[in-house]
Design a protein around this motif. Sequence first.
Motif, mmCIF file in Angstrom:
data_model
loop_
_atom_site.group_PDB
_atom_site.id
_atom_site.type_symbol
_atom_site.label_atom_id
_atom_site.label_comp_id
_atom_site.label_asym_id
_atom_site.label_seq_id
_atom_site.Cartn_x
_atom_site.Cartn_y
_atom_site.Cartn_z
ATOM 1 N N GLN A 106 -37.816 -3.316 -4.714
ATOM 2 C CA GLN A 106 -38.704 -2.781 -5.738
ATOM 3 C C GLN A 106 -37.935 -2.239 -6.943
ATOM 4 O OE1 GLN A 106 -41.938 -3.536 -4.925
ATOM 5 N NE2 GLN A 106 -40.811 -4.284 -3.124
ATOM 6 N N PHE A 107 -36.703 -1.748 -6.714
ATOM 7 C CA PHE A 107 -35.957 -1.167 -7.843
ATOM 8 C C PHE A 107 -34.600 -1.825 -8.079
ATOM 9 C CE2 PHE A 107 -35.174 1.822 -4.189
ATOM 10 C CZ PHE A 107 -33.821 1.587 -4.009
ATOM 11 N N GLY A 108 -34.204 -2.780 -7.231
ATOM 12 C CA GLY A 108 -32.850 -3.318 -7.273
ATOM 13 C C GLY A 108 -32.476 -3.965 -8.583
ATOM 14 N N GLU A 109 -33.425 -4.639 -9.241
ATOM 15 C CA GLU A 109 -33.104 -5.329 -10.495
ATOM 16 C C GLU A 109 -32.852 -4.361 -11.643
ATOM 17 O OE1 GLU A 109 -35.865 -8.469 -11.499
ATOM 18 O OE2 GLU A 109 -36.342 -8.759 -9.370
ATOM 19 N N ARG A 110 -33.302 -3.104 -11.505
ATOM 20 C CA ARG A 110 -33.117 -2.123 -12.589
ATOM 21 C C ARG A 110 -31.687 -1.603 -12.678
ATOM 22 N NH1 ARG A 110 -37.564 1.121 -10.450
ATOM 23 N NH2 ARG A 110 -36.079 2.850 -10.466
ATOM 24 N N LEU A 159 -29.000 0.921 3.065
ATOM 25 C CA LEU A 159 -28.940 1.090 1.606
ATOM 26 C C LEU A 159 -27.529 0.841 1.092
ATOM 27 C CD1 LEU A 159 -30.496 2.213 -1.015
ATOM 28 C CD2 LEU A 159 -29.204 4.297 -0.530
ATOM 29 N N MET A 160 -26.531 1.426 1.770
ATOM 30 C CA MET A 160 -25.158 1.276 1.303
ATOM 31 C C MET A 160 -24.688 -0.171 1.420
ATOM 32 S SD MET A 160 -24.590 4.410 0.421
ATOM 33 C CE MET A 160 -22.849 4.438 0.058
ATOM 34 N N ASN A 161 -25.192 -0.887 2.406
ATOM 35 C CA ASN A 161 -24.829 -2.308 2.530
ATOM 36 C C ASN A 161 -25.462 -3.143 1.421
ATOM 37 O OD1 ASN A 161 -23.247 -1.969 4.818
ATOM 38 N ND2 ASN A 161 -24.943 -2.273 6.229
ATOM 39 N N GLN A 162 -26.683 -2.791 1.036
ATOM 40 C CA GLN A 162 -27.362 -3.554 -0.018
ATOM 41 C C GLN A 162 -26.843 -3.198 -1.411
ATOM 42 O OE1 GLN A 162 -31.835 -4.333 0.811
ATOM 43 N NE2 GLN A 162 -31.417 -2.351 1.761
ATOM 44 N N LEU A 163 -26.399 -1.947 -1.585
ATOM 45 C CA LEU A 163 -25.913 -1.471 -2.884
ATOM 46 C C LEU A 163 -24.501 -0.916 -2.702
ATOM 47 C CD1 LEU A 163 -29.147 0.485 -3.956
ATOM 48 C CD2 LEU A 163 -28.563 -1.898 -4.492
ATOM 49 N N PRO A 164 -23.505 -1.766 -2.483
ATOM 50 C CA PRO A 164 -22.170 -1.281 -2.103
ATOM 51 C C PRO A 164 -21.471 -0.442 -3.165
ATOM 52 C CG PRO A 164 -22.151 -3.652 -2.528
ATOM 53 C CD PRO A 164 -23.589 -3.233 -2.507
ATOM 54 N N ASP A 165 -21.869 -0.568 -4.439
ATOM 55 C CA ASP A 165 -21.204 0.232 -5.475
ATOM 56 C C ASP A 165 -22.102 1.358 -5.991
ATOM 57 O OD1 ASP A 165 -23.072 -1.276 -6.847
ATOM 58 O OD2 ASP A 165 -21.711 -1.868 -8.477
ATOM 59 N N VAL A 166 -23.105 1.741 -5.227
ATOM 60 C CA VAL A 166 -24.016 2.795 -5.670
ATOM 61 C C VAL A 166 -23.252 4.100 -5.868
ATOM 62 C CG1 VAL A 166 -24.670 3.462 -3.304
ATOM 63 C CG2 VAL A 166 -26.238 3.917 -5.213
ATOM 64 N N LEU A 181 -32.768 12.387 -6.756
ATOM 65 C CA LEU A 181 -31.390 11.971 -6.489
ATOM 66 C C LEU A 181 -31.111 10.700 -7.306
ATOM 67 C CD1 LEU A 181 -28.814 12.599 -4.907
ATOM 68 C CD2 LEU A 181 -29.672 11.137 -3.059
ATOM 69 N N PRO A 182 -30.863 10.866 -8.619
ATOM 70 C CA PRO A 182 -30.644 9.696 -9.476
ATOM 71 C C PRO A 182 -29.335 8.988 -9.140
ATOM 72 C CG PRO A 182 -31.144 11.691 -10.751
ATOM 73 C CD PRO A 182 -30.826 12.123 -9.363
ATOM 74 N N ALA A 183 -29.405 7.660 -9.059
ATOM 75 C CA ALA A 183 -28.213 6.866 -8.749
ATOM 76 C C ALA A 183 -28.221 5.608 -9.609
ATOM 77 C CB ALA A 183 -28.197 6.498 -7.266
ATOM 78 N N ARG A 184 -27.041 5.005 -9.727
ATOM 79 C CA ARG A 184 -26.920 3.743 -10.460
ATOM 80 C C ARG A 184 -26.046 2.790 -9.643
ATOM 81 N NH1 ARG A 184 -23.911 7.271 -14.833
ATOM 82 N NH2 ARG A 184 -21.872 7.510 -13.805
ATOM 83 N N PHE A 185 -26.176 1.499 -9.961
ATOM 84 C CA PHE A 185 -25.483 0.466 -9.202
ATOM 85 C C PHE A 185 -25.575 -0.832 -9.991
ATOM 86 C CE2 PHE A 185 -29.775 1.323 -7.798
ATOM 87 C CZ PHE A 185 -30.411 0.102 -7.987
ATOM 88 N N THR A 186 -24.810 -1.815 -9.582
ATOM 89 C CA THR A 186 -24.900 -3.121 -10.231
ATOM 90 C C THR A 186 -26.274 -3.725 -9.937
ATOM 91 O OG1 THR A 186 -22.521 -3.494 -9.968
ATOM 92 C CG2 THR A 186 -23.916 -5.434 -10.349
ATOM 93 N N PRO A 187 -27.027 -4.111 -10.971
ATOM 94 C CA PRO A 187 -28.361 -4.669 -10.728
ATOM 95 C C PRO A 187 -28.311 -5.872 -9.790
ATOM 96 C CG PRO A 187 -28.068 -4.194 -13.056
ATOM 97 C CD PRO A 187 -26.727 -4.020 -12.419
ATOM 98 N N LEU A 188 -29.314 -5.943 -8.921
ATOM 99 C CA LEU A 188 -29.404 -7.060 -7.995
ATOM 100 C C LEU A 188 -30.095 -8.234 -8.679
ATOM 101 C CD1 LEU A 188 -30.506 -5.232 -4.725
ATOM 102 C CD2 LEU A 188 -28.192 -5.857 -5.443
ATOM 103 N N PRO A 189 -29.769 -9.458 -8.268
ATOM 104 C CA PRO A 189 -30.478 -10.622 -8.835
ATOM 105 C C PRO A 189 -31.935 -10.609 -8.403
ATOM 106 C CG PRO A 189 -29.075 -11.289 -7.008
ATOM 107 C CD PRO A 189 -28.735 -9.851 -7.292
ATOM 108 N N PRO A 190 -32.804 -11.226 -9.183
ATOM 109 C CA PRO A 190 -34.222 -11.271 -8.801
ATOM 110 C C PRO A 190 -34.398 -11.927 -7.439
ATOM 111 C CG PRO A 190 -33.914 -12.036 -11.059
ATOM 112 C CD PRO A 190 -32.547 -11.914 -10.455
ATOM 113 N N THR A 191 -35.347 -11.427 -6.661
ATOM 114 C CA THR A 191 -35.630 -12.010 -5.362
ATOM 115 C C THR A 191 -36.562 -13.195 -5.531
ATOM 116 O OG1 THR A 191 -37.537 -10.580 -5.044
ATOM 117 C CG2 THR A 191 -35.417 -9.752 -4.270
#
Length: 454
Positions: free
Chosen positions: A155-159, A380-387, A410-420
């Motif tokens: 739901q938020f990975g692409e952001r 979560l950490m596996n899906q967003l390894p650089d969070v 708890l604001p966080a940032r990470f490399t955006p995920l490609p669209p599913t």
Amino acid sequence: MDRHTDHTSAPPPGCPAHQPAHQGEGVPVPLYGPDFAADPHGFYEELRRYGPAAPIEVAPGVSAKLVTDYAAALRVLQSPKEYGKDSRRWRALNEGRVPMDSPAIPMMAHRPNSLFSDGAEHLRLRQAITDSLSRIDALLLTRHVERVSTYLVEQFGERGEADLLNEYAKLTSLLVFNELFGCPAEIGDQLVTGMSGIFDGVDPERSNQDILESVSALVAHKRRHPGADVTSWLMAHPAGLTDEEMIHQLVLLGGAGSEPTRNLIGNGLLLILSDERYYGGMHGAGLLVEDALDEVMWNDPPLANYGVHYPLYDTELDGVPLAAGEPVVISFAAANTDPALSAMRQRLSKRAHLAWSAGPHACPAKDPAQLISVTAIEKLMNQLPDVELAVPVESLAWRPGIYHRALATLPARFTPLPPTRRPAPDPVQQPGEGQGRHAGRRGGWWSGFLNWWR
């Protein structure tokens, strides 16, 4: 010293407890405002000057004694013949000195469930709960948490950014408990709305009504369509719970399970993302998620002050007088950080902390809650390894309130995920947005997840 263990800060501003002892004796210290939320351990340090239990206010005009000593807390928790849980003994409430609209009422007033019962009635209700929870399959629970995690991250990975508390931790706990309860889509959406609203202070009266309506509907549904879920197992238990008892046990399990689990996930993520001992572990070099959660349970337990007991007669707790019917609140957070334990904490069992309470009313859901939290963080950490945190740790705000230790965001940032490539689910609304009891349920979080999974 690590910020998680350094509790020797100066007395918090405005704290009545750091008056001279002869002036502050007996003056209740309010623990419900932003000062307490910002520095609870500073308050605990000052409250220890009163002895093992200190006078506090849990809400304006609502007084109690807060137990801050580890050994004293254990004595209260493990002495049902001296301290009862049934809040119908609450003298100030019975005498009309606590208004019925006080914010203390929802957490402390009597309900016919195992938390507020004693003796044989407590044993009957408690056994139904523990036997039902024991039937949860750990492997199936792990798989469901992983599915919920994948759904939420999509739901938020692409952001490339998210509020990991409100967009992840909170919704993970609510959606997983919906699964454990066996909720159909419409009922589950209303339950998510109600539980979210009651803990976030969004229209408490409406939220409470949503909870009661949804749980009542769930009980009626499961009477007709039992399944492999906690609701059905409770219903079939030899204790023979009535519909009213079913409703109150489920409300207890939902509230006591989802809110502390949300805070355990959130506080665990905060520690992992702000402490290199743990953050390194996500990349192959540090301590484990289980270690982080153990540290959270010792130092910042999600349910910080609760376990309310009532002396059955006038008594003393290590020299502190306690009146019959006076609320005695256990500070799990203060007891766990009792200076008397400092030299031996590393030698104590990891389970020696009081974050799950102790005695006959110890949390019956600690194993599922621990499993949900560990799995949610690892996934979560596996899906967003650089969070990483998107703001400095010191800028994070904590929600006011004596009972919980809960981040606001708890604001966080990470490399955006490609669209599913999955088919888009129904539009998802935030809990509380257009999801009242008369609104259509299409677009709710639970129905959205079910549609996505199908």
